[in-house]
Design an enzyme around this catalytic site. Structure first.
Site, PDB file in Angstrom:
ATOM      1  N   ASP A 166      -7.323  18.305 -14.945  1.00  0.00           N
ATOM      2  CA  ASP A 166      -7.601  16.928 -15.358  1.00  0.00           C
ATOM      3  C   ASP A 166      -7.154  16.814 -16.815  1.00  0.00           C
ATOM      4  OD1 ASP A 166      -8.731  14.565 -16.317  1.00  0.00           O
ATOM      5  OD2 ASP A 166     -10.531  14.734 -15.082  1.00  0.00           O
ATOM      6  N   ARG A 219       0.842  -1.207   0.000  1.00  0.00           N
ATOM      7  CA  ARG A 219       0.000   0.000   0.000  1.00  0.00           C
ATOM      8  C   ARG A 219       0.880   1.261   0.000  1.00  0.00           C
ATOM      9  NH1 ARG A 219      -1.559   2.193   4.542  1.00  0.00           N
ATOM     10  NH2 ARG A 219      -2.100   0.219   5.549  1.00  0.00           N
ATOM     11  N   LYS A 276      -7.828   5.654 -19.487  1.00  0.00           N
ATOM     12  CA  LYS A 276      -8.093   6.144 -20.829  1.00  0.00           C
ATOM     13  C   LYS A 276      -6.819   6.056 -21.691  1.00  0.00           C
ATOM     14  CE  LYS A 276     -11.968   6.870 -18.737  1.00  0.00           C
ATOM     15  NZ  LYS A 276     -12.319   8.134 -18.115  1.00  0.00           N
ATOM     16  N   TYR A 326     -16.169  16.225 -16.042  1.00  0.00           N
ATOM     17  CA  TYR A 326     -16.533  14.813 -16.049  1.00  0.00           C
ATOM     18  C   TYR A 326     -17.676  14.580 -15.042  1.00  0.00           C
ATOM     19  CZ  TYR A 326     -15.954   9.773 -15.468  1.00  0.00           C
ATOM     20  OH  TYR A 326     -16.171   8.423 -15.399  1.00  0.00           O
TER      21      TYR A 326
HETATM   22  C1  LIG Z   1     -12.894   8.619 -16.983  1.00  0.00           C
HETATM   23  C2  LIG Z   1     -12.572   9.953 -16.484  1.00  0.00           C
HETATM   24  C3  LIG Z   1     -12.397  10.178 -15.120  1.00  0.00           C
HETATM   25  C4  LIG Z   1     -12.610   9.093 -14.083  1.00  0.00           C
HETATM   26  O1  LIG Z   1     -11.711   8.033 -14.225  1.00  0.00           O
HETATM   27  P1  LIG Z   1     -12.009   6.515 -13.784  1.00  0.00           P
HETATM   28  O2  LIG Z   1     -10.756   5.817 -14.138  1.00  0.00           O
HETATM   29  O3  LIG Z   1     -13.199   6.062 -14.561  1.00  0.00           O
HETATM   30  O4  LIG Z   1     -12.286   6.510 -12.325  1.00  0.00           O
HETATM   31  C5  LIG Z   1     -12.042  11.460 -14.727  1.00  0.00           C
HETATM   32  N1  LIG Z   1     -11.884  12.467 -15.612  1.00  0.00           N
HETATM   33  C6  LIG Z   1     -12.053  12.278 -16.935  1.00  0.00           C
HETATM   34  C7  LIG Z   1     -11.856  13.418 -17.869  1.00  0.00           C
HETATM   35  C8  LIG Z   1     -12.399  11.023 -17.421  1.00  0.00           C
HETATM   36  O5  LIG Z   1     -12.586  10.846 -18.725  1.00  0.00           O
END
Ligand SMILES: *Cc1c(COP(=O)(O)O)cnc(C)c1O
Length: 378
Positions: free
Chosen positions: A170, A46, A195, A98
């Site tokens: 982000d 962890r 992603k 998001y």
């Molecule tokens: C998918 C996404 C998230 C969240 O990510 P997870 O891996 O699904 O928890 C946050 N911000 C953006 C822009 C995203 O596309």
């Protein structure tokens, strides 16, 4: 080293025992002490794991940050980053963030008494007006999901800093290959590595990256205390995915550019949102602050929701699915899928109506992708 070389070489050479070329998966929860107080740098997974460290070194290097922490999901990354804000403090967030971010911010304001204001960040004056004496964090997401609005990172980080607040970006939609928020003044960069960074739709993950020691120390403490760290195997998959980030991003972008142009002149399409189109309202800004336009497109079909449904059902290569950034092409209906949890009033105000369709353009042959949408549009 240049970006493409770093994507392949940073974080390797972790195996002094056998010199494996690829970083091993240290699939262990715990590490043996040599004697009281002496370890080889790791004691418990962890808190730290060599496979995850390899990924973290790579992520920090690619973003141009000082320290990265790889966490279980993108939402875990956002959750950790929001812990830089305390009860009684104020967050300004972009209004078309998001869906999960909006939901988490709402939960935070209810649970912890953190104030949140959602603003249209394409209008800098509105952001200035939203600043309060207790503003601690400005939450930026660009290009936005699903409308692909582009906001001025440099101007927004300046507003944050003039008011003694932190600026977080982000950077999921473009990856560090196409956008480098630290160079534009950001203090914190977060990713859903689910992603583009992993890119193969086979793992969920997240990352928080900071560029100074003070935030770094706090970040490490938070990830460990909150128990958000990513499992070694998942970290290994993301590290593996990153090795092909550059050729994938180039292919995503090339396909998205062609597909956006195709949709833009299709008689059944009312509107296309792609920052690479010269007609996009933020095309010049995108050209200035990004080094590419990315692989995400959204568009509206003419007519009502019936036509949306028909199109979604008719595609053969584009699968109807949430998520984005993988090698395969996906199609999604944000109002009922990715943004279903969003407050409906805020959703409408942000322009995410029920006619909006989002595409994550994969790296298949472009003729097949255009052909698929062409037959589906009828
Ligand atoms: C998918 C996404 C998230 C969240 O990510 P997870 O891996 O699904 O928890 C946050 N911000 C953006 C822009 C995203 O596309």
């Amino acid at each position: 080293m240049k970006f493409s070389t770093k994507a392949i070489h940073t974080g390797v050479n972790k195996d002094s025992a056998y010199n494996s070329v690829i970083t091993p998966i240290y699939q262990t929860s715990t590490f043996r002490f040599e004697d009281i107080g002496t370890t080889k740098g790791y004691d418990y997974t962890r808190s730290g794991n060599p496979t995850r460290t390899a990924l973290e070194e790579c992520l920090a290097d690619l973003e141009g940050g000082l320290l990265a922490r790889a966490v279980a999901t993108g939402m875990a990354a956002i959750n950790v980053a929001l812990h830089f804000v305390k009860t009684g403090e104020h967050i300004i967030s972009t209004n078309d963030c998001y869906g999960g971010t909006e939901r988490l911010l709402r939960i935070y304001s209810g649970l912890y008494g953190i104030e949140v204001t959602f603003v249209d960040m394409t209008d800098l004056e509105k952001v200035r007006q939203a600043v309060k004496p207790n503003t601690r964090l400005v939450w930026i997401e660009t290009p936005s999901n699903p409308l692909l609005n582009v906001v001025d990172i440099r101007a927004l980080t300046d507003i944050a800093h003039q008011n003694h607040a932190l600026a977080a970006v982000d950077n999921t939609f473009l990856s560090p290959y196409f956008q480098r928020p630290f160079e534009l003044g950001a203090d914190i960069v977060i990713h859903s590595t689910t992603k583009y960074l992993n890119g193969h739709s086979d793992v969920v993950g997240g990352a928080v990256i900071v560029n100074n020691q003070e935030l770094g120390t706090r970040l490490s403490e938070l990830v460990n205390a909150l128990g958000q760290s990513q499992a070694p195997f998942d970290a290994w998959l993301v590290l593996r995915g990153i090795k092909t980030l550059v050729p994938r991003m180039k292919a995503h972008e090339e396909n998205a550019n062609k597909l956006a142009k195709f949709l833009d002149q299709h008689p059944k399409v009312a509107k296309v949102n792609y920052p690479g189109l010269p007609t996009h309202p933020h095309h010049e800004l995108a050209k200035k602050q990004q080094s590419g336009f990315g692989g995400m497109i959204s568009f509206e079909v003419k007519g009502g929701i019936g036509n949306v449904n028909k199109l979604l059902k008719a595609t053969r290569i584009f699968a109807i699915a949430e998520s984005l950034g993988g090698i395969e092409s996906l199609i999604c209906h944000p109002a009922t899928m990715t943004h279903a949890s969003m407050n409906p009033e805020l959703r409408e105000k942000a322009g995410i109506n029920e006619r909006v369709i989002r595409l994550s353009v994969g790296i298949e042959d472009i003729d097949d992708l255009i052909g698929d949408l062409n037959q589906a549009l009828g």
